[in-house]
Design a protein around this motif. Structure first.
Motif, mmCIF file in Angstrom:
data_model
loop_
_atom_site.group_PDB
_atom_site.id
_atom_site.type_symbol
_atom_site.label_atom_id
_atom_site.label_comp_id
_atom_site.label_asym_id
_atom_site.label_seq_id
_atom_site.Cartn_x
_atom_site.Cartn_y
_atom_site.Cartn_z
ATOM 1 N N LEU A 41 0.854 -1.190 0.000
ATOM 2 C CA LEU A 41 0.000 0.000 0.000
ATOM 3 C C LEU A 41 0.890 1.241 0.000
ATOM 4 C CD1 LEU A 41 -2.715 -1.035 2.598
ATOM 5 C CD2 LEU A 41 -2.923 -1.007 0.126
ATOM 6 N N ARG A 42 0.524 2.196 -0.842
ATOM 7 C CA ARG A 42 1.376 3.379 -0.994
ATOM 8 C C ARG A 42 0.889 4.559 -0.167
ATOM 9 N NH1 ARG A 42 1.193 4.457 -7.047
ATOM 10 N NH2 ARG A 42 2.734 6.044 -6.641
ATOM 11 N N GLY A 43 -0.376 4.508 0.268
ATOM 12 C CA GLY A 43 -0.964 5.643 0.971
ATOM 13 C C GLY A 43 -0.219 6.084 2.228
ATOM 14 N N MET A 46 2.751 8.036 1.488
ATOM 15 C CA MET A 46 2.438 9.269 0.749
ATOM 16 C C MET A 46 2.058 10.404 1.694
ATOM 17 S SD MET A 46 0.163 8.460 -2.544
ATOM 18 C CE MET A 46 0.856 7.803 -4.042
ATOM 19 N N VAL A 47 1.331 10.043 2.761
ATOM 20 C CA VAL A 47 0.795 11.079 3.666
ATOM 21 C C VAL A 47 1.918 11.829 4.382
ATOM 22 C CG1 VAL A 47 -0.516 11.325 5.812
ATOM 23 C CG2 VAL A 47 -1.451 10.024 3.941
ATOM 24 N N TYR A 49 4.786 12.901 3.380
ATOM 25 C CA TYR A 49 5.782 13.575 2.532
ATOM 26 C C TYR A 49 6.115 14.984 3.024
ATOM 27 C CZ TYR A 49 7.940 15.587 -1.638
ATOM 28 O OH TYR A 49 8.786 16.223 -2.502
ATOM 29 N N TYR A 50 5.091 15.769 3.295
ATOM 30 C CA TYR A 50 5.335 17.141 3.761
ATOM 31 C C TYR A 50 5.525 17.141 5.272
ATOM 32 C CZ TYR A 50 3.608 18.381 -0.822
ATOM 33 O OH TYR A 50 3.445 18.473 -2.167
ATOM 34 N N PRO A 51 6.545 17.842 5.774
ATOM 35 C CA PRO A 51 6.725 17.905 7.228
ATOM 36 C C PRO A 51 5.610 18.704 7.886
ATOM 37 C CG PRO A 51 8.300 19.326 6.125
ATOM 38 C CD PRO A 51 7.576 18.583 5.050
ATOM 39 N N SER A 53 3.749 21.456 9.647
ATOM 40 C CA SER A 53 4.059 22.886 9.790
ATOM 41 C C SER A 53 3.382 23.429 11.045
ATOM 42 C CB SER A 53 3.593 23.649 8.555
ATOM 43 O OG SER A 53 2.201 23.516 8.418
ATOM 44 N N ARG B 13 -3.253 13.206 -1.110
ATOM 45 C CA ARG B 13 -2.521 12.160 -0.398
ATOM 46 C C ARG B 13 -3.420 11.488 0.648
ATOM 47 N NH1 ARG B 13 3.123 12.477 -1.004
ATOM 48 N NH2 ARG B 13 3.600 14.069 -2.550
ATOM 49 N N VAL B 16 -6.007 9.299 -1.143
ATOM 50 C CA VAL B 16 -5.434 8.035 -1.628
ATOM 51 C C VAL B 16 -5.351 7.038 -0.492
ATOM 52 C CG1 VAL B 16 -3.316 6.968 -2.460
ATOM 53 C CG2 VAL B 16 -4.157 9.015 -3.550
ATOM 54 N N ARG B 17 -4.906 7.525 0.659
ATOM 55 C CA ARG B 17 -4.762 6.604 1.790
ATOM 56 C C ARG B 17 -6.128 6.064 2.225
ATOM 57 N NH1 ARG B 17 -2.284 8.151 7.597
ATOM 58 N NH2 ARG B 17 -4.132 9.441 7.616
ATOM 59 N N GLU B 20 -7.578 3.541 -0.637
ATOM 60 C CA GLU B 20 -6.657 2.662 -1.361
ATOM 61 C C GLU B 20 -7.109 1.194 -1.341
ATOM 62 O OE1 GLU B 20 -2.583 2.766 -0.043
ATOM 63 O OE2 GLU B 20 -1.933 2.558 -2.123
ATOM 64 N N ARG B 24 -8.113 -1.079 -4.559
ATOM 65 C CA ARG B 24 -7.368 -2.299 -4.880
ATOM 66 C C ARG B 24 -8.322 -3.476 -5.066
ATOM 67 N NH1 ARG B 24 -1.895 -2.441 -3.196
ATOM 68 N NH2 ARG B 24 -1.031 -0.521 -4.026
#
Lengths: 107, 100
Positions: A41-43, A46-47, A49-51, A53, B13, B16-17, B20, B24
């Motif tokens: 699973l890529r989710g 992915m979440v 990625y951005y630090p 703030s 993002r 997607v999570r 997902e 699938r």
């Protein structure tokens, strides 16, 4: 002298091999869609990625009980009121097509 | 404050999570040739009903510092200019200016 092996015997050999090694027997090579289940699973990655703030106005909005005052925001609103008084405010949004046509400049 | 495109990307993002696993499952059914064509077609129609920001292809790696979408050095997540600024300031460990 080479022994003759029938295709059906070869197929049964493959089937037996699949049952021993626990792989799926798929003689027609059909697409089973297994790769969509096997893939990771890529989710979750992915979440992140951005630090994260540190957004002070957002914290104020979420915690209203703190009763903090955003001075920059107050000043901005004051400026808008002042500008409106001097007749320099933003124009009203056009409601009808005629109004929007009147407001656009002709060359 | 991140710019609007970064906010949109963050939204994608999270979308997607959230969707997902369901996506699938539908993909598995739709691409599975051992199932009946009607079922596969139905699954494909369901895939088409997902919102825009639930597809993994809508996610784009943008610059973490400035939000720029092009010229990203993926190892650092920075655009080329932000990378230069940070590297010259010595904020990226192991990166130094080439000189020979």
């Amino acid at each position: 002298m080479a022994a003759f092996i029938t295709p059906s015997r070869l197929a049964s050999l493959k089937q037996l091999r699949c049952s021993i090694f626990q792989t799926s027997y798929n003689p027609q090579s059909l697409r089973t869609g297994a790769k969509y289940l096997r893939r990771r699973l890529r989710g979750p990655s992915m979440v992140g990625y951005y630090p994260e703030s540190f957004d002070i106005p957002q914290i104020m909005r979420q915690n209203k009980w703190l009763e903090m005052v955003d001075e920059d925001e107050e000043e901005r609103l004051m400026d808008i009121v002042d500008r409106k008084k001097r007749g320099k405010g933003t124009p009203k949004k056009a409601k009808t097509p005629e109004e929007s046509r009147r407001l656009t400049k002709r060359r | 404050m991140p710019n609007a495109r970064v906010i949109r990307d963050i939204k994608a993002r999270h979308g997607v999570r959230a969707s997902e696993i369901a996506r699938r499952a539908y993909l598995f059914v739709a691409r599975n040739e051992t199932l009946s064509p009607q079922v596969r077609h139905h699954a494909q129609l369901q895939l088409n009903t997902f919102e825009r920001y639930t597809r993994p292809t809508t996610v784009k790696n943008r610059c973490v510092e400035s939000g720029r979408g092009r010229g990203i050095i993926s190892e650092f997540g920075l655009s080329r200019f932000q990378f230069r600024l940070k590297a010259l300031a010595g904020e990226l460990p192991g990166v130094n200016k080439a000189s020979w």
